[in-house]
Scaffold this motif. Structure first.
Motif, short mmCIF file in Angstrom:
data_model
loop_
_atom_site.label_atom_id
_atom_site.label_comp_id
_atom_site.label_asym_id
_atom_site.label_seq_id
_atom_site.Cartn_x
_atom_site.Cartn_y
_atom_site.Cartn_z
N TYR A 123 -10.80 0.20 2.46
CA TYR A 123 -10.46 1.59 2.80
C TYR A 123 -9.44 2.17 1.82
N ASP A 124 -8.88 1.31 0.97
CA ASP A 124 -7.71 1.72 0.18
C ASP A 124 -7.85 1.49 -1.32
N LEU A 125 -9.06 1.36 -1.84
CA LEU A 125 -9.23 1.06 -3.26
C LEU A 125 -8.64 2.13 -4.16
N ASP A 126 -8.51 3.34 -3.64
CA ASP A 126 -7.97 4.44 -4.44
C ASP A 126 -6.46 4.58 -4.31
N LYS A 127 -5.83 3.65 -3.58
CA LYS A 127 -4.39 3.75 -3.33
C LYS A 127 -3.58 2.74 -4.14
N ALA B 208 -15.00 3.40 4.60
CA ALA B 208 -14.69 2.29 3.70
C ALA B 208 -15.50 2.40 2.41
N PHE B 209 -14.91 1.94 1.33
CA PHE B 209 -15.67 1.71 0.11
C PHE B 209 -16.57 0.51 0.34
N SER B 210 -17.52 0.30 -0.55
CA SER B 210 -18.41 -0.86 -0.43
C SER B 210 -17.89 -2.02 -1.29
N ILE B 211 -18.41 -3.19 -1.04
CA ILE B 211 -18.09 -4.35 -1.88
C ILE B 211 -18.49 -4.08 -3.33
N MET B 212 -19.58 -3.40 -3.53
CA MET B 212 -20.01 -3.08 -4.89
C MET B 212 -19.08 -2.10 -5.56
N LYS C 109 0.83 -1.20 0.00
CA LYS C 109 0.00 0.00 0.00
C LYS C 109 0.87 1.26 0.00
N THR C 110 1.87 1.30 0.87
CA THR C 110 2.74 2.47 0.99
C THR C 110 3.49 2.73 -0.31
N GLU C 111 3.96 1.66 -0.94
CA GLU C 111 4.72 1.81 -2.19
C GLU C 111 3.80 1.95 -3.41
N GLN C 112 2.47 1.83 -3.19
CA GLN C 112 1.47 1.92 -4.27
C GLN C 112 1.81 0.94 -5.41
N MET C 113 2.09 -0.30 -5.00
CA MET C 113 2.47 -1.36 -5.94
C MET C 113 1.29 -2.30 -6.14
N ASN C 114 0.75 -2.34 -7.35
CA ASN C 114 -0.36 -3.24 -7.66
C ASN C 114 0.13 -4.69 -7.69
N LEU C 115 -0.65 -5.60 -7.13
CA LEU C 115 -0.14 -6.96 -6.96
C LEU C 115 -1.19 -8.03 -7.13
N LYS C 116 -0.68 -9.24 -7.41
CA LYS C 116 -1.44 -10.48 -7.32
C LYS C 116 -0.84 -11.32 -6.20
#
Length: 376
Positions: free
Chosen positions: A209-213, A366-370, A166-173
């Protein structure tokens, strides 16, 4: 519908990850003639769009010249859709970065979290070498995605792993460490399925809480699959026949994970096999045993339509038989169940007023599941 062809130039790899099951240091490297054979094979193989992924071993060992010609030739196919590449990126240089930008190659690499955790699992110096190349790619405008392998060791550092990405804003699987068909070195690192499920649920709580990060792509796909009632990730789809892999000598396999295993050769691009030819192979028959087992034994499972029994390789490697389901079945049920419960609750809550996608959330809300399920 897009189908997927994975190209494995070599199984050789300069790194020495403790839990690795996919690399073999042999005198092998794909020749460009095999790329020509792949192009010839795919001309009349099927009409659907094709996406290519270069994988390994370490695919960048093939060198700049290989990719300069391979990308040009493959991109000229009438049904070409795009390229991906999975690499430790240690051999990534400015010329390759520019080449991959030219062809819009989606590049992914592996990091198992902060330096201490990563290097304990993947070897001293791995973190610094990978992050140095990642920073250079970033400077030159090439995006890099990440794969996080969670092991029986690193599961105890779940919070540290999440905060790092999250801190490094690294998208992951996320990958769960597996045992191997090629030896027992990976066995002590294999992740227990309940621990895997628990981690996914813990991360879901935080991620909302972090979908935009940043993006945790597994959770993205799990929520989309739950909403659409069909798998949107290869782990949760019927991949047999929609994904194929080509080894350094032109042998065709069901997936990159089977490359180098003679029992799972479907054919060879040099003989220009049709799809029906591949289906006549013993390898195809074995994989159909997996599909038949899932269809019979999972038919009462409420999640089977968007799980499909998970990954056939995972099942085979864990139970040494095709008549089994993915050993992470419990984990999948745990996370699909949690997402379904929350989604149903939101549907009920919004039944009267309707769901508003793309809303602006308040601070610490928080964002929602939807929101997650409909995330672009």
């Amino acid at each position: 519908m897009t189908f997927h062809v994975m190209i494995i130039p070599t199984l050789n790899c300069p790194s020495n990850c403790k839990y690795c099951w996919g690399s073999e240091n042999k005198n092998e490297m794909m020749d460009l003639d095999i790329i020509d054979e792949i192009c010839n094979w795919l001309e009349d193989f099927r009409d659907d769009k094709v996406h290519f992924t270069f994988h390994g071993g370490e695919p960048l060992l093939a060198g700049y010249g290989f990719y300069e010609e391979a990308l040009e030739k493959l991109s000229k196919l009438d049904n070409f859709e795009g390229f991906s590449l999975q690499s430790n990126i240690w051999l990534l240089n400015d010329d390759l970065i520019e080449l991959f930008k030219k062809y819009n190659v989606i590049v992914s690499t592996s990091i198992d979290g902060p330096k201490e955790i990563n290097d304990f699992q993947r070897g001293e110096g791995y973190f610094d070498k990978t992050m140095k190349k990642f920073q250079r790619a970033k400077e030159m405008g090439l995006n890099i995605n990440f794969v996080l392998t969670i092991t029986d060791y690193s599961k105890d550092y779940s919070d540290e792993l999440y905060e790092f990405f999250k801190t490094e804003q690294m998208n992951l699987k996320i990958h769960a460490a597996l045992p191997s068909l090629r030896g027992d070195n990976a066995d002590p690192w294999a992740l227990d399925q309940e621990e895997h499920g628990k981690l996914l649920i813990e991360w879901l709580d935080k991620y909302l809480y972090d979908l935009d990060k940043f993006s945790v792509m597994d959770l993205d796909h799990i929520c989309k699959s739950t909403l659409r009632r069909r798998g949107t990730l290869c782990t949760f789809a019927d991949c047999i026949g929609t994904t194929l892999a080509v080894g350094f000598d032109g042998s065709i396999y069901p997936c990159y994970r089977f490359v180098g295993m003679p029992d799972y050769i479907l054919g060879n691009v040099k003989t220009n096999p049709s799809f029906d030819d591949l289906k006549e192979s013993e390898s195809w028959t074995k994989l159909q045993e997996f599909r038949e087992y899932v269809n019979e034994n999972c038919k009462t499972c409420k999640y089977v339509k968007y799980c499909e029994g998970g990954c056939p390789y995972n099942a085979i490697v864990a139970y040494k038989t095709t008549k089994a389901v993915d050993p992470q079945c419990t984990a999948y049920k745990m996370i699909f169940g949690e997402v379904s419960k929350r989604m149903n609750k939101e549907f009920m809550k919004n039944a009267m007023g309707g769901f508003q996608a793309g809303r602006t959330k308040k601070e610490n809300e928080a964002f929602s599941i939807m929101d997650l399920a409909m995330k672009p």
